[in-house]
Every structure is written in structure tokens, then in C-alpha cells.
Design an enzyme around this catalytic site. Sequence first.
Site, PDB file in Angstrom:
ATOM      1  N   GLY A 270       8.252   2.757   2.462  1.00 45.54           N
ATOM      2  CA  GLY A 270       6.817   3.028   2.354  1.00 45.54           C
ATOM      3  C   GLY A 270       5.968   1.784   2.222  1.00 45.54           C
ATOM      4  O   GLY A 270       4.952   1.793   1.531  1.00 45.54           O
TER       5      GLY A 270
ATOM      6  N   ASP B  40       4.027   9.168   1.271  1.00 47.97           N
ATOM      7  CA  ASP B  40       4.091   7.749   0.889  1.00 47.97           C
ATOM      8  C   ASP B  40       2.840   7.319   0.122  1.00 47.97           C
ATOM      9  O   ASP B  40       2.918   6.635  -0.899  1.00 47.97           O
ATOM     10  CB  ASP B  40       4.231   6.859   2.132  1.00 47.97           C
ATOM     11  CG  ASP B  40       5.616   6.942   2.751  1.00 47.97           C
ATOM     12  OD1 ASP B  40       6.367   7.865   2.391  1.00 47.97           O
ATOM     13  OD2 ASP B  40       5.939   6.086   3.592  1.00 47.97           O
TER      14      ASP B  40
ATOM     15  N   ALA C 195      11.536  -0.278   6.544  1.00 53.77           N
ATOM     16  CA  ALA C 195      12.817  -0.089   5.867  1.00 53.77           C
ATOM     17  C   ALA C 195      12.915   1.292   5.238  1.00 53.77           C
ATOM     18  O   ALA C 195      13.872   1.604   4.550  1.00 53.77           O
ATOM     19  CB  ALA C 195      13.003  -1.161   4.804  1.00 53.77           C
TER      20      ALA C 195
ATOM     21  N   PRO D 245      10.207  -4.782   1.951  1.00 50.19           N
ATOM     22  CA  PRO D 245      10.599  -5.015   3.335  1.00 50.19           C
ATOM     23  C   PRO D 245       9.933  -3.983   4.263  1.00 50.19           C
ATOM     24  O   PRO D 245       9.924  -2.794   3.939  1.00 50.19           O
ATOM     25  CB  PRO D 245      12.121  -4.843   3.322  1.00 50.19           C
ATOM     26  CG  PRO D 245      12.448  -4.175   2.039  1.00 50.19           C
ATOM     27  CD  PRO D 245      11.345  -4.472   1.084  1.00 50.19           C
TER      28      PRO D 245
ATOM     29  N   ALA E  39       2.207   2.105   3.438  1.00 41.88           N
ATOM     30  CA  ALA E  39       1.391   2.905   2.518  1.00 41.88           C
ATOM     31  C   ALA E  39       1.072   2.117   1.250  1.00 41.88           C
ATOM     32  O   ALA E  39      -0.072   2.103   0.780  1.00 41.88           O
ATOM     33  CB  ALA E  39       2.112   4.208   2.156  1.00 41.88           C
TER      34      ALA E  39
HETATM   35  O1  PMV Z   1       7.910   5.593   6.764  1.00 40.92           O
HETATM   36  P1  PMV Z   1       9.084   5.963   5.929  1.00 40.92           P
HETATM   37  O2  PMV Z   1      10.357   5.500   6.493  1.00 40.92           O
HETATM   38  O3  PMV Z   1       8.865   5.619   4.499  1.00 40.92           O
HETATM   39  O4  PMV Z   1       9.220   7.565   5.995  1.00 40.92           O
HETATM   40  C1  PMV Z   1       8.238   8.474   5.658  1.00 40.92           C
HETATM   41  C2  PMV Z   1       8.759   9.859   5.483  1.00 40.92           C
HETATM   42  C3  PMV Z   1       8.742  10.800   6.691  1.00 40.92           C
HETATM   43  O5  PMV Z   1       8.989  12.093   6.171  1.00 40.92           O
HETATM   44  C4  PMV Z   1       9.822  10.444   7.695  1.00 40.92           C
HETATM   45  C5  PMV Z   1       7.376  10.787   7.396  1.00 40.92           C
HETATM   46  C6  PMV Z   1       6.246  11.437   6.616  1.00 40.92           C
HETATM   47  O6  PMV Z   1       5.080  11.213   7.001  1.00 40.92           O
HETATM   48  O7  PMV Z   1       6.485  12.195   5.676  1.00 40.92           O
END
Ligand code: PMV
Length: 326
Positions: free
Chosen positions: A114, A159, A111, A108, A117
Site C-alpha cells: 500500500g 489501502d 510490493a 517498497p 496510498a
Molecule cells: O495495491 P496492493 O498490492 O496493496 O493491493 C490492494 C488490494 C487489492 O484488493 C488487490 C485492490 C483493492 O483496491 O482492494
Amino acid sequence: VTKAIAPSKIILSGEHFVVEGEPALVAAIDIYAKCIAEERFDESIRIESKDYFGKIHVIKYSKNKIIDYAGDKNTKRILRPVLISVLKTLEYSEQKKGLDIYINSEIPPSAGLGSSAAVAVATSAAVIGEIKGNINKEIIWKAAFEAERAVHKNPSGIDVTISTFGGLILYKKGEKPNFIKLDYKPIFIVGLIGKRAKTGKLVEKVLKLKKEFPSIINPLYISAGNLTIKLVEALKNKDLKTAGLLMNINHRLLSAIGVSTPKLDMIVNTAIKKGAYGAKLTGAGGGGSIIALVDESKLEKVKSSLEKKIKKVYVSSIVEEGVKIV
Ligand code: PMV
């Protein structure tokens, strides 16, 4: 034709704090982004993506321009990082090729798992597999990181790293991943709370708060960093009670820096009340997802109580493998 899959991730501790150099603990889980790459006879790059909701987006890139697309007004924005991943992979592999790219992600979006990525990593792997016959994780990491930077300006790289290498990683920005080995499989419940603001926006908001109130916020960063180290110790010792307690504290630190929401707090509290060792928001917050560490004996009880309150609940453990050709 080459097909690659890349795992999504849960952050067990240290999201946001990791952006400013604190260590974070992250695990790959078995929800995947999939990509197929096939060489073309011309030099164009066509990207077709079926998103989580089943919607198809298409762009075609030729002569340095995106020349046509199908989907909706978000198509270009959604597929631009994928295109960057393809172009950077070709550049770093010193190849000039036309490619058809097909993406299908089970993850998803927005969410906290990641998804962007994992899509960038799977894409890079499929491209490099198609043009070279085998994958090179260094190139994949670099290309996917460039794609991530197009999505949000200041990514820590966490990620991209976990999706590339898999397993359980103690991650510090700018350092080589430190792989943590456990001789058992902890069980995590992942609960999808719903849509949220973009990662980049949430990261900016936190950094702004830190800049405004350094004497208050900086100690929270040190605290979160120490917590991550203690969490690694607890997990290695299979002391899941302590691990859960630390996750609960981590959630409150994230709440203190303004990335929790009433709904996230409510779901975290439900998981704990129903018998999880601990629970927290995971990823950038502001909605997104929670994770709960549970014992097998409590799994059904926690899971069914969460299912009454939220859209989607997964049960997962750590998957050892990162991106791979399948
Ligand atoms: O994009 P998300 O929700 O998977 O979050 C990534 C993690 C953070 O620490 C918030 C951002 C990062 O670049 O490390």
C-alpha cells in the site's frame, strides 16, 4: 512546516475479493511514508520525492500545468497521484495556497504494502496540517482516495482506509471501517518477493476471469468472504492455529484466481514448513510480498529461512495509530 507520517499495511485476508464487495481484514504496520509540507509565497506546488531506492523526483505545478520536472521518464507518472492528493486536499479544505512538498517513503513500491496510498495519505495530512493547524481524517481519506483512483481505476479503498485510521480493520467497500480490537500483539513476518505488475492490471485480470467463468469464480468470492469472518473470530479468540490455517486457505483461493506465482507459493510453503501458523501472499499478488503469522518461539527459524531465499524480511505487528502529525 508540518510533517506527517502514514503507515503501510498488510492484508490478512480478502484482497481482490474486497473489490467486489466481500469483507477483508487489513492491518497497519510500522513501515511509513513521510511527508513535509511548507507554505510558499506564490501559488505553485512543488513536489520533491525521494523514493525507496533513494532516487529523487521533482515536479512543479503552476497555472494548471506541470511546468518542469527532474528525475526520469516515470517522474510525472509517479508524482501525479501525489499532486492530486495535494490539489484535492486544498479543494476540500476550501483553500488556495502554494506549497512545497517533500516526500520520503520507507515503503517498497509495488510490493503489495500500500505504498501509493500511504504516500497520498501522508501528503494530504501534511498539507491540511500546514494550512489548518490540525488534521481532518475525512478530508484526508477523500483526497487520498482520489489519488488512488488515478493509480488504479477501481480501488476498493482498503489501502487508504487503513493508512488513514490504522489498527486492524474489517473492511467492506463503501462501508465505515469496523475496528477489531485484540488484547495481544500477533507477530507477522513480511517477506518482500520482488517487483510485480501494477495493482490495476492484476485487479482487471481477476475481474475478467470472474466475468468469464461466474459459476466457478463467484463461489470463491463467497468462500473468501466467509473465511475473513472466521479469521476475525479466530484472532479474537487468540486461536492462532486456526488463524494460520485460514490464511493458508486464503492463499490457495488467491492462487485459484490467478494472482499467485511459483515464487510466492514457494516462499509461503517455506514459511509454513519452518513452523509458521500460516502464510499467504498479501496485496495484489503477481510477486510483491508474503506474510506469515508466527509464534515468538518460531520467529527466528522462519525469518532466517526466508532471508536465505528473498531480498528483504520485516517483522511487524499491528500499529494502532493511522496517519499523524509528528
Ligand atoms: O495495491 P496492493 O498490492 O496493496 O493491493 C490492494 C488490494 C487489492 O484488493 C488487490 C485492490 C483493492 O483496491 O482492494
